[in-house]
Write a protein that holds these residues in place. Structure first.
Motif, PDB file in Angstrom:
ATOM      1  N   SER A   4      -3.829   7.439 -10.327  1.00  0.00           N
ATOM      2  CA  SER A   4      -4.868   8.252 -11.152  1.00  0.00           C
ATOM      3  C   SER A   4      -5.917   7.694 -11.483  1.00  0.00           C
ATOM      4  O   SER A   4      -5.297   6.176 -11.173  1.00  0.00           O
ATOM      5  N   LYS A   5      -5.657   7.853 -13.122  1.00  0.00           N
ATOM      6  CA  LYS A   5      -6.366   6.473 -13.629  1.00  0.00           C
ATOM      7  C   LYS A   5      -6.202   5.795 -14.034  1.00  0.00           C
ATOM      8  O   LYS A   5      -6.783   4.847 -14.295  1.00  0.00           O
ATOM      9  N   ARG A   6      -4.941   5.776 -14.254  1.00  0.00           N
ATOM     10  CA  ARG A   6      -4.177   5.130 -15.171  1.00  0.00           C
ATOM     11  C   ARG A   6      -3.298   4.014 -14.267  1.00  0.00           C
ATOM     12  O   ARG A   6      -3.390   2.829 -14.690  1.00  0.00           O
ATOM     13  N   SER A   7      -2.340   4.360 -13.276  1.00  0.00           N
ATOM     14  CA  SER A   7      -1.857   3.691 -12.425  1.00  0.00           C
ATOM     15  C   SER A   7      -1.539   4.217 -11.118  1.00  0.00           C
ATOM     16  O   SER A   7      -2.388   5.116 -10.522  1.00  0.00           O
ATOM     17  N   MET A   8      -1.211   2.881 -10.507  1.00  0.00           N
ATOM     18  CA  MET A   8      -0.511   3.346  -8.358  1.00  0.00           C
ATOM     19  C   MET A   8      -0.150   3.817  -8.934  1.00  0.00           C
ATOM     20  O   MET A   8       1.363   3.193  -9.705  1.00  0.00           O
ATOM     21  N   LYS A   9       0.481   5.354  -7.599  1.00  0.00           N
ATOM     22  CA  LYS A   9       1.836   5.889  -7.496  1.00  0.00           C
ATOM     23  C   LYS A   9       2.766   5.235  -6.422  1.00  0.00           C
ATOM     24  O   LYS A   9       3.733   5.519  -6.426  1.00  0.00           O
ATOM     25  N   ALA A  10       2.262   5.509  -5.279  1.00  0.00           N
ATOM     26  CA  ALA A  10       2.436   4.324  -4.289  1.00  0.00           C
ATOM     27  C   ALA A  10       1.535   3.991  -3.271  1.00  0.00           C
ATOM     28  O   ALA A  10       0.158   3.713  -3.600  1.00  0.00           O
ATOM     29  N   GLU A  11       1.684   2.730  -2.366  1.00  0.00           N
ATOM     30  CA  GLU A  11       1.260   2.880  -0.937  1.00  0.00           C
ATOM     31  C   GLU A  11       1.220   2.726   0.444  1.00  0.00           C
ATOM     32  O   GLU A  11       2.932   2.597   0.155  1.00  0.00           O
ATOM     33  N   ILE A  12       0.615   3.325   0.742  1.00  0.00           N
ATOM     34  CA  ILE A  12       0.608   3.399   2.211  1.00  0.00           C
ATOM     35  C   ILE A  12       0.150   2.743   3.470  1.00  0.00           C
ATOM     36  O   ILE A  12      -0.992   1.916   3.433  1.00  0.00           O
ATOM     37  N   ASP A  13       0.948   1.542   3.717  1.00  0.00           N
ATOM     38  CA  ASP A  13       0.742   0.881   5.016  1.00  0.00           C
ATOM     39  C   ASP A  13      -0.092   1.078   5.967  1.00  0.00           C
ATOM     40  O   ASP A  13      -0.795   0.658   6.629  1.00  0.00           O
TER      41      ASP A  13
END
Length: 71
Positions: A4-13
């Motif tokens: 989102s604009k404020r924080s990363m929710k998840a990372e996909i390898d």
């Protein structure tokens, strides 16, 4: 990266798409399947894809092993 604009929710390898089916991979050096399972399930929730259209997979580099995570 799902963010989102404020924080990363998840990372996909790694993500693959073929014939309306998605494979999502979490890659770890050591066999930390609990952490990988937690990360993959978070991604599954964020993507909002039906369970029969997505596969969650964990690859451990040290063991050279690929495991399917039950959805």
């Amino acid at each position: 990266m799902l963010a989102s604009k404020r924080s990363m929710k998840a990372e996909i390898d790694l993500i693959g798409y073929k014939d309306n089916h998605i494979d999502v991979y979490e890659v770890k050096c050591s066999f930390r399947i609990c952490k990988a399972r937690r990360q993959l399930r978070r991604i599954e929730r964020l993507l909002s894809i039906p369970k029969n259209d997505i596969s969650l997979l964990f690859y451990c580099g040290m063991a050279d092993k690929l495991e399917r995570i039950a959805a």
